[in-house]
Design a protein around this motif. Structure first.
Motif, PDB file in Angstrom:
ATOM      1  N   GLU A  96       0.890  -1.119   0.044  1.00  7.88           N
ATOM      2  CA  GLU A  96       0.045   0.087   0.112  1.00  7.88           C
ATOM      3  C   GLU A  96       0.879   1.309  -0.173  1.00  7.88           C
ATOM      4  N   GLN A  97       2.027   1.186   0.725  1.00  7.91           N
ATOM      5  CA  GLN A  97       2.835   2.333   0.577  1.00  7.91           C
ATOM      6  C   GLN A  97       3.549   2.451  -0.677  1.00  7.91           C
ATOM      7  N   PHE A  98       3.768   1.368  -1.456  1.00  5.11           N
ATOM      8  CA  PHE A  98       4.325   1.549  -2.755  1.00  5.11           C
ATOM      9  C   PHE A  98       3.253   2.256  -3.632  1.00  5.11           C
ATOM     10  N   ILE A  99       2.131   1.664  -3.495  1.00  7.61           N
ATOM     11  CA  ILE A  99       1.176   2.218  -4.196  1.00  7.61           C
ATOM     12  C   ILE A  99       1.027   3.810  -3.871  1.00  7.61           C
ATOM     13  N   GLN A 100       0.912   4.061  -2.616  1.00 12.12           N
ATOM     14  CA  GLN A 100       0.675   5.514  -2.300  1.00 12.12           C
ATOM     15  C   GLN A 100       1.734   6.517  -2.832  1.00 12.12           C
ATOM     16  N   LYS A 101       3.138   5.985  -2.730  1.00  4.07           N
ATOM     17  CA  LYS A 101       4.149   6.899  -3.380  1.00  4.07           C
ATOM     18  C   LYS A 101       4.101   7.037  -4.736  1.00  4.07           C
ATOM     19  N   PHE A 102       3.812   6.129  -5.432  1.00  2.00           N
ATOM     20  CA  PHE A 102       3.909   6.275  -7.049  1.00  2.00           C
ATOM     21  C   PHE A 102       2.383   6.762  -7.529  1.00  2.00           C
ATOM     22  N   LEU A 103       1.333   6.571  -6.683  1.00  2.00           N
ATOM     23  CA  LEU A 103       0.162   7.555  -7.173  1.00  2.00           C
ATOM     24  C   LEU A 103       0.550   8.979  -7.019  1.00  2.00           C
ATOM     25  N   LYS A 104       1.325   9.289  -6.042  1.00  2.00           N
ATOM     26  CA  LYS A 104       1.575  10.691  -5.811  1.00  2.00           C
ATOM     27  C   LYS A 104       2.619  11.178  -6.942  1.00  2.00           C
ATOM     28  N   ILE A 105       3.585  10.184  -7.231  1.00  2.00           N
ATOM     29  CA  ILE A 105       4.452  10.694  -8.327  1.00  2.00           C
ATOM     30  C   ILE A 105       3.670  10.670  -9.636  1.00  2.00           C
ATOM     31  N   GLY A 106       2.973   9.761  -9.826  1.00  2.00           N
ATOM     32  CA  GLY A 106       2.058   9.542 -10.911  1.00  2.00           C
ATOM     33  C   GLY A 106       1.167  10.764 -11.270  1.00  2.00           C
ATOM     34  N   GLY A 107       0.621  11.365 -10.009  1.00  2.00           N
ATOM     35  CA  GLY A 107      -0.354  12.334 -10.127  1.00  2.00           C
ATOM     36  C   GLY A 107       0.279  13.454 -10.424  1.00  2.00           C
ATOM     37  N   LYS A 108       1.566  13.962  -9.878  1.00  2.00           N
ATOM     38  CA  LYS A 108       2.228  14.972 -10.257  1.00  2.00           C
ATOM     39  C   LYS A 108       2.605  15.018 -11.677  1.00  2.00           C
ATOM     40  N   ALA A 109       3.105  13.999 -12.246  1.00  2.00           N
ATOM     41  CA  ALA A 109       3.616  13.823 -13.418  1.00  2.00           C
ATOM     42  C   ALA A 109       2.477  14.022 -14.404  1.00  2.00           C
TER      43      ALA A 109
END
Length: 227
Positions: A96-109
Motif C-alpha cells: 500500500e505504501q508503494f502504491i501511495q508513493k507512485f500514485l503521488k509521483i504519477g499524479g504530479k507527472a
C-alpha cells in the motif's frame, strides 16, 4: 439432615423398613455455587460448562477430546501461521505504501503532462491564427501589387503628355505633403526647446534651492562673476 419422625411398629414389618431411606445425591461441586460469574465466563469464552459435566453423556464428553485434538493441531500450526500472517500483513502494508508513493509521483507527472498538452494546444491555436493572418496579409499584398501593376500598365497605355501630367501631379502631391510636415516639425522643435528650458530651470532649482539669485541683480552678479 436425618429425619426424626417416629415410625410406628407394625407386626410383620422389617426393622429396616422402619429406618429412613437416604436420598440419592448426584455429583456436585461445592465450589461452583460460589464461582458465579467465573463459571459463566468459562462457559462463554471456552465452551466449558462445569456445572453440566457430571450429567454429560460419553459422546458429549468425547466432544471435548475432539475439540482438544483440533486445538492441538491448530497450536502446532501457529508458529508457521505467525510467520505467514506477519509476512502477509507487513507485505500488504509495504504494498500500500508503494502504491501511495507512485500514485503521488504519477499524479504530479500527469498534471505536468496535462499542462504540456494544454500549452501545446494553445500554441497550435496561436500558430493557426498566425497562419490565417499571414494568409490574409499575403492576399492583401497580392491585391495591392496587382493593383499597382494594373496602374502601371494603364500608365504605359497613355500617351506621353498624359504620363507627364500624372508624374507632375504626383510630384506636387509629394511636395505638398512635405510642406505640411514643416509646421509640425517646427512646432515639435519649439516644444522640445521649451521642455529643455523647463528641465534646466528644474535642475537649477534642485541644485541651488529657492534662495538662488534672480532678477536684475542676480543677472548683474552673474555677469560680473564671469570676469
Amino acid at each position: 439432615m436425618p429425619s426424626t419422625e417416629i415410625v410406628r411398629f407394625r407386626p410383620g414389618q422389617s426393622t429396616l423398613a422402619r429406618l429412613p431411606q437416604p436420598q440419592r445425591r448426584g455429583i456436585q461441586s461445592n465450589l461452583l455455587p460460589q464461582a458465579g460469574n467465573v463459571a459463566r465466563a468459562m462457559h462463554q469464552y471456552f465452551g466449558i460448562d462445569l456445572n453440566a459435566l457430571p450429567q454429560m453423556s460419553d459422546p458429549q464428553l468425547a466432544e471435548f477430546a475432539n475439540r482438544a485434538q483440533e486445538m492441538k493441531r491448530l497450536r502446532q500450526a501457529l508458529p508457521i501461521l505467525d510467520q505467514h500472517f506477519q509476512e502477509l500483513i507487513e507485505g500488504q502494508l509495504e504494498y500500500e505504501q508503494f502504491i501511495q508513493k507512485f500514485l503521488k509521483i504519477g499524479g504530479k507527472a500527469a498534471e505536468k503532462i496535462d499542462k504540456g498538452i494544454l500549452d501545446a494546444y494553445l500554441l497550435s491555436i496561436g500558430y493557426n491564427n498566425h497562419l490565417k493572418l499571414m494568409s490574409q496579409q499575403s492576399a492583401t499584398g497580392a491585391q495591392k501589387l496587382n493593383a499597382e501593376f494594373q496602374a502601371a500598365f494603364s500608365l504605359n497605355q497613355l500617351d506621353l503628355q498624359t504620363s507627364l501630367k500624372l508624374v507632375q501631379m504626383r510630384r506636387q502631391t509629394a511636395q505638398k505633403q512635405i510642406r505640411d510636415r514643416i509646421p509640425n516639425y517646427q512646432k515639435q522643435q519649439q516644444i522640445s526647446e521649451e521642455q529643455r528650458l523647463a528641465n534646466q530651470q528644474r535642475r537649477d532649482l534642485l541644485m541651488n534651492g529657492t534662495q538662488q539669485q534672480g532678477g536684475i541683480w542676480g543677472r548683474f552678479s552673474s555677469f560680473f562673476s564671469g570676469w
